[in-house]
Design an enzyme around this catalytic site. Structure first.
Site, PDB file in Angstrom:
ATOM      1  N   HIS A  10       0.819  -1.211   0.000  1.00 51.59           N
ATOM      2  CA  HIS A  10       0.000   0.000   0.000  1.00 51.59           C
ATOM      3  C   HIS A  10       0.857   1.268   0.000  1.00 51.59           C
ATOM      4  CE1 HIS A  10      -3.359   2.553   1.866  1.00 51.59           C
ATOM      5  NE2 HIS A  10      -3.885   2.044   0.778  1.00 51.59           N
ATOM      6  N   LYS A  26       3.248   4.390  -1.227  1.00 49.30           N
ATOM      7  CA  LYS A  26       3.290   5.322  -2.348  1.00 49.30           C
ATOM      8  C   LYS A  26       4.607   6.089  -2.220  1.00 49.30           C
ATOM      9  CE  LYS A  26      -1.262   5.261  -0.753  1.00 49.30           C
ATOM     10  NZ  LYS A  26      -1.637   3.938  -1.171  1.00 49.30           N
ATOM     11  N   ASP A  32      17.183  10.359  -7.465  1.00 49.46           N
ATOM     12  CA  ASP A  32      18.627  10.499  -7.270  1.00 49.46           C
ATOM     13  C   ASP A  32      19.056  10.276  -5.824  1.00 49.46           C
ATOM     14  OD1 ASP A  32      18.938  11.009  -9.949  1.00 49.46           O
ATOM     15  OD2 ASP A  32      18.982  13.185  -9.732  1.00 49.46           O
ATOM     16  N   LYS A  49      -4.322  10.450   5.892  1.00 48.44           N
ATOM     17  CA  LYS A  49      -4.064   9.538   7.004  1.00 48.44           C
ATOM     18  C   LYS A  49      -3.160  10.269   7.990  1.00 48.44           C
ATOM     19  CE  LYS A  49      -4.019   6.851   2.979  1.00 48.44           C
ATOM     20  NZ  LYS A  49      -5.353   6.419   2.935  1.00 48.44           N
ATOM     21  N   ASP A 100      -0.503  15.300  20.818  1.00 50.58           N
ATOM     22  CA  ASP A 100       0.143  16.464  21.424  1.00 50.58           C
ATOM     23  C   ASP A 100       1.001  17.186  20.392  1.00 50.58           C
ATOM     24  OD1 ASP A 100      -1.184  15.899  23.728  1.00 50.58           O
ATOM     25  OD2 ASP A 100       0.534  15.132  24.830  1.00 50.58           O
TER      26      ASP A 100
END
EC number: 2.7.8.-
Length: 471
Positions: A217, A219, A224, A392, A397
């Site tokens: 999942h 990404k 370089d 997500k 805090d």
């Protein structure tokens, strides 16, 4: 009469099989027993091919692992030399136990000298990715769960082809299920131009190897070895906000420069090893970082063999003031649910933003069951109204955790994910501002809303909750 006895015996054997192999995970065992009662034979076949515990493939259990261990030790030592200067006199976290856990994460350590840019929607994020790719001189590494052969996908394809023809080494990983609709012609055009491609657990192979449930999942884009991208965006027009169902698409994605890029690169190349069997540990892929930033970032690589559950649990139980969560799917395991309830009872401000309009109805129904339970405990939930929220994010805090992992069982235990813990005040403040901005276009979900639901809707929520350990 005999066939009834045989059928009953077979059914008992199936039940016994599930109980024996799932006794350490009672929630999951109960769900599979329900499936067996509803679909006695089909359910057992599904269990055999979907529910098997993840086992490291031979490609990662050979002595080849020694190469990665040595490389990891070298990178840790490099990072230590720079991070010690930035850590002097600083308190990183609100809780000693959390700090101890962060130091023990196998991959990777806290990295220094980072510069982070935060993107809240696809257009600017993809433009930044493509600008970095266009300026590449040595290599481009690309890894996505979903790649579509649409306008955005074609733009990426053409750019990767051009760079490969210029002599830049281009490698691409795509997931066998997430990108199952990606046509052979798309991949052939890339390969013919010199782009190396790898499919993570192809559909048929993973079905017969019983790894169908374990998906990549992540990404990732690395250019370089100096610029990295990761977060929630896949490659497809809907991530630009051009999908017909949702329109505006709200996500969180990052570009990063500095020592943390080394660990994004490490994640990609260990995945490349898993997919292709190739070991790439050449120092040219791990250059000395030129970033002069002062941010501390910890890349967290997780999967079925290295779960992120303990980190999320620790972030929740260590919070003293606030826990802000954004997630498209909210299916917490019992420990996370209890931690959130305990935080609420301690007076911590717990607020969670989820989509107002779901993309998966069954998962959304399960989400609503947990929403109702936490509302009763005193938590606050909000339905995002502007479009679809795919971000997500967990803010505990003055720390933030964000990346590709959803707040659900699949991301906790079954999927290969990449996230980052952000310690820098500027980055965390930016993410807090984004959260409050999202609150402004969200509608609070009240306990009274559940009382207005029809009997059918209530039954759907109950049924979805029963199946939620499989989501």
């Amino acid at each position: 009469m005999l066939w009834i006895v045989l059928a009953l015996l077979l059914f008992i054997i199936q039940i016994g099989f599930v109980i024996i192999f799932e006794y350490q995970r009672p929630n999951k065992a109960v769900v599979w027993l329900i499936v067996l009662f509803i679909f006695p034979v089909i359910g057992f076949v599904l269990y055999l091919f979907v529910a098997k515990e993840y086992l490291c493939p031979p490609a990662l259990s050979r002595t080849d692992n020694g190469h990665w261990d040595r490389l990891k030790d070298e990178l840790i030592e490099r990072c230590k030399q720079r991070v010690q200067k930035d850590l002097h006199g600083k308190t990183l976290v609100q809780d000693d136990n959390l700090h101890a856990l962060l130091k023990k994460i196998p991959v990777a350590p806290i990295a220094a000298c980072n510069e982070t840019a935060v993107f809240v929607e696809g257009k600017k994020a993809f433009e930044a990715m493509m600008d970095a790719i266009a300026a590449s001189e040595h290599h481009i590494h690309v890894e996505f769960y979903i790649i579509r052969d649409d306008r955005l996908g074609i733009r990426f394809e053409q750019l990767l082809i051009r760079k490969a023809q210029e002599g830049v080494k281009v490698r691409l990983i795509y997931d066998g299920i997430g990108s199952r609709r990606l046509g052979k012609a798309y991949l052939e055009r890339l390969r013919n131009a010199g782009v190396e491609t790898g499919c993570f657990f192809p559909l048929l192979t993973s079905f017969f190897n019983k790894r169908l449930n374990y998906r990549n999942h992540r990404k990732i884009v690395v250019v370089d070895g100096k610029t990295g991208f990761f977060g929630g965006l896949n490659i497809g027009d809907e991530y630009l906000g051009e999908g017909p169902k949702f329109g505006y698409w709200r996500d969180t994605h990052f570009s990063i420069k500095g020592d943390a890029v080394l660990w994004v690169q490490y994640t990609f190349l260990t995945d490349w090893h898993l997919v292709t069997g190739q070991i790439i540990t050449d120092p040219v892929y791990y250059p000395i970082q030129e970033s002069r930033g002062n941010e501390l970032v910890q890349i967290v690589k997780s999967g079925p063999d290295e779960t992120i559950l303990e980190l999320i649990f620790s972030l929740i139980v260590s919070a003293k003031r606030r826990i802000f969560i954004e997630t498209p799917y909210f299916i917490p395991d019992p420990g996370i649910l209890l931690a959130l309830k305990t935080a609420i009872s301690r007076g911590v401000d717990v607020r969670i933003i989820i989509p107002a309009v779901p993309d998966k109805n069954l998962v959304y129904c399960a989400t609503l069951s947990y929403v109702q339970e936490l509302l009763q405990a005193g938590g606050r939930f909000y339905g995002y109204q502007k479009g679809f929220i795919h971000a997500k994010l967990i803010i505990s805090d003055d720390l933030a955790l964000s990346g590709s992992a959803n707040m659900d069982i699949r991301s906790f235990c079954n999927q290969f994910e990449i996230n980052a813990v952000f310690f820098d005040g500027k980055v965390v403040d930016r993410l807090v501002q984004d959260f409050y901005r999202d609150l402004g276009v969200s509608e609070e979900i009240l306990q009274s809303n559940f009382e207005k639901r029809s009997t059918l809707q209530k039954m759907q929520i109950i049924f979805a909750r029963l199946l939620s350990p499989l989501f």
